[in-house]
Design a protein around this motif. Structure first.
Motif, PDB file in Angstrom:
ATOM      1  N   GLN A  53      41.227  25.522  36.678  1.00  0.00           N
ATOM      2  CA  GLN A  53      40.348  24.785  35.769  1.00  0.00           C
ATOM      3  C   GLN A  53      38.978  25.454  35.623  1.00  0.00           C
ATOM      4  O   GLN A  53      38.260  25.667  36.595  1.00  0.00           O
ATOM      5  N   ARG A  54      38.622  25.779  34.380  1.00  0.00           N
ATOM      6  CA  ARG A  54      37.311  26.354  34.078  1.00  0.00           C
ATOM      7  C   ARG A  54      36.334  25.262  33.667  1.00  0.00           C
ATOM      8  O   ARG A  54      36.713  24.258  33.069  1.00  0.00           O
ATOM      9  N   ILE A  55      35.067  25.480  34.004  1.00  0.00           N
ATOM     10  CA  ILE A  55      33.981  24.622  33.541  1.00  0.00           C
ATOM     11  C   ILE A  55      32.882  25.509  32.974  1.00  0.00           C
ATOM     12  O   ILE A  55      32.889  26.728  33.165  1.00  0.00           O
ATOM     13  N   LYS A  56      31.956  24.899  32.257  1.00  0.00           N
ATOM     14  CA  LYS A  56      30.781  25.610  31.748  1.00  0.00           C
ATOM     15  C   LYS A  56      29.562  25.201  32.562  1.00  0.00           C
ATOM     16  O   LYS A  56      29.403  24.027  32.917  1.00  0.00           O
ATOM     17  N   MET A  91      24.548  29.714  29.050  1.00  0.00           N
ATOM     18  CA  MET A  91      25.810  29.110  29.477  1.00  0.00           C
ATOM     19  C   MET A  91      26.772  30.199  29.939  1.00  0.00           C
ATOM     20  O   MET A  91      26.908  31.238  29.295  1.00  0.00           O
ATOM     21  N   ARG A  92      27.436  29.948  31.056  1.00  0.00           N
ATOM     22  CA  ARG A  92      28.456  30.855  31.563  1.00  0.00           C
ATOM     23  C   ARG A  92      29.652  30.023  32.036  1.00  0.00           C
ATOM     24  O   ARG A  92      29.532  28.826  32.285  1.00  0.00           O
ATOM     25  N   THR A  93      30.798  30.676  32.167  1.00  0.00           N
ATOM     26  CA  THR A  93      32.041  30.001  32.540  1.00  0.00           C
ATOM     27  C   THR A  93      32.428  30.346  33.975  1.00  0.00           C
ATOM     28  O   THR A  93      32.388  31.511  34.363  1.00  0.00           O
ATOM     29  N   TYR A  94      32.818  29.335  34.737  1.00  0.00           N
ATOM     30  CA  TYR A  94      33.281  29.529  36.114  1.00  0.00           C
ATOM     31  C   TYR A  94      34.518  28.669  36.353  1.00  0.00           C
ATOM     32  O   TYR A  94      34.762  27.688  35.652  1.00  0.00           O
ATOM     33  N   THR A  95      35.278  29.063  37.357  1.00  0.00           N
ATOM     34  CA  THR A  95      36.422  28.264  37.792  1.00  0.00           C
ATOM     35  C   THR A  95      36.000  27.403  38.972  1.00  0.00           C
ATOM     36  O   THR A  95      35.296  27.875  39.866  1.00  0.00           O
ATOM     37  N   GLY A 155      40.947  24.483  29.431  1.00  0.00           N
ATOM     38  CA  GLY A 155      40.402  25.242  30.548  1.00  0.00           C
ATOM     39  C   GLY A 155      41.373  25.513  31.666  1.00  0.00           C
ATOM     40  O   GLY A 155      40.993  26.109  32.679  1.00  0.00           O
ATOM     41  N   TYR A 320      38.381  38.075  31.608  1.00  0.00           N
ATOM     42  CA  TYR A 320      37.280  37.214  32.026  1.00  0.00           C
ATOM     43  C   TYR A 320      35.923  37.845  31.735  1.00  0.00           C
ATOM     44  O   TYR A 320      34.934  37.146  31.514  1.00  0.00           O
ATOM     45  N   SER A 329      29.350  33.272  27.194  1.00  0.00           N
ATOM     46  CA  SER A 329      29.585  31.913  27.652  1.00  0.00           C
ATOM     47  C   SER A 329      30.852  31.788  28.478  1.00  0.00           C
ATOM     48  O   SER A 329      31.121  30.744  28.997  1.00  0.00           O
TER      49      SER A 329
END
Length: 329
Positions: A53-56, A91-95, A155, A320, A329
């Motif tokens: 699952q990815r979040i911002k 904004m960046r994306t992480y798991t 995500g 990624y 983002s």
């Protein structure tokens, strides 16, 4: 400012909320782990396991300020994007590595890849997330966008269907996602995972996997990015060591590479049926999930789909990040 003070934001089909850093610690030479908490996280939820699952995450702007969503309405995204980035924050994306606690005590655990700036890693790793993580400390605040229970957020790309054997491949940026998938696999899963990390000290000791899923760690220790990963994956699939090194021309690389059984960033036709091929098809029953630096992922995609004949319905290839390119983002 608390984003959940706004009735509109509080009822969005996703969480858009300010969180506090409850803990920040360097857990290996290349990873900083942060624990994020906030009352609104009580509404976090996904339909099934967390997996990859990815979040911002929105980081503060240069002045240290976060955007204010207390007056946000249905146009909040457009309005926020119209603000210059040096003012609105980045904004960046992480798991999500783990979700801890429950109710008002729900916390996100997030691992951020870092390195000391030496000009050799490109803007993608020299950017906002790296700079913030280097100084992360308890008490700091961020904004997260994450799934709200009962609503579709997306995500999660892990979708093996009825595959009989699994293959997970990634670099250090994909490690949290691979860890999450391995954690949530059924006990009778069969397959292999290959993970490339910068140095020996980045190999974790707490990754769990089903007994029949072999996990191989590949520290670069100064070697070329993707070299060991490419060789190990091809040897696993073909039973033979590759006769040539990974070679991908710059004009072949799509920095936005994202190819899953149900989506294609390059516009390829995607079949409605997504069942993993069985019977006499090459590598029947295999589902492969591959993520990391776009050049490395591009090379593996070409080998697996073009050369080995894997069907598009049984692979997910996700860039990624792209070395030398600042991800937005």
């Amino acid at each position: 400012m608390s984003t959940d003070q706004n009735e509109y934001v509080a009822t969005l089909p996703l969480l858009l909320t300010e969180v506090e850093v409850l803990r920040a610690e360097r857990v290996s030479p290349s990873f900083v782990r942060v624990e994020l908490g906030g009352a609104a996280l009580t509404d976090f939820g996904v339909d099934g396991p967390v997996l990859d699952q990815r979040i911002k995450v929105i980081f503060p702007n240069a002045a240290g300020n976060l955007p204010d969503f207390t007056a946000a309405d249905e146009s909040w995204w457009t309005s926020w994007m119209e603000i210059p980035e040096d003012e609105r924050g980045s904004m960046r994306t992480y798991t999500i590595r783990d979700v801890a606690g429950e109710g008002d005590d729900t916390r996100f655990i997030v691992d951020i890849v870092t390195h000391e700036h030496d000009g050799a890693h490109g803007d993608a790793l020299d950017g906002v997330g790296n700079a913030w993580a280097q100084q992360a400390a308890a008490g700091q605040r961020l904004i997260v966008m994450a799934p709200r229970r009962g609503h579709d957020f997306g995500g999660i790309e892990w979708s093996p269907g009825q595959a009989s054997r699994l293959l997970l491949v990634g670099d250090e940026t994909a490690l949290p996602a691979i860890r999450g998938v391995l954690r949530d696999l059924p006990a009778d899963a069969t397959g292999a995972a290959f993970v490339e990390v910068p140095v020996d000290g980045d190999v974790p000791t707490d990754v769990t996997a089903p007994n029949d899923v072999a996990v191989s760690w590949l520290p670069r220790n100064g070697a070329a990015r993707g070299e060991a990963l490419h060789a190990a994956v091809l040897a696993h699939l073909t039973g033979e060591a590759p006769t040539e090194a990974l070679a991908v021309a710059e004009d072949e690389i799509d920095p936005d590479l994202w190819e899953t059984p149900v989506y294609s960033s390059s516009g390829e036709e995607v079949a409605e049926a997504t069942a993993v091929p069985t019977g006499e098809a090459p590598y029947a029953g295999l589902y492969a999930w591959i993520a990391g630096e776009s050049k490395v992922v591009t090379g593996l995609r070409r080998k697996l789909v073009n050369d080995l004949g894997l069907d598009r319905k049984q692979v997910a290839f996700m860039g990624y990040w792209r070395e030398g390119v600042s991800m937005r983002s």
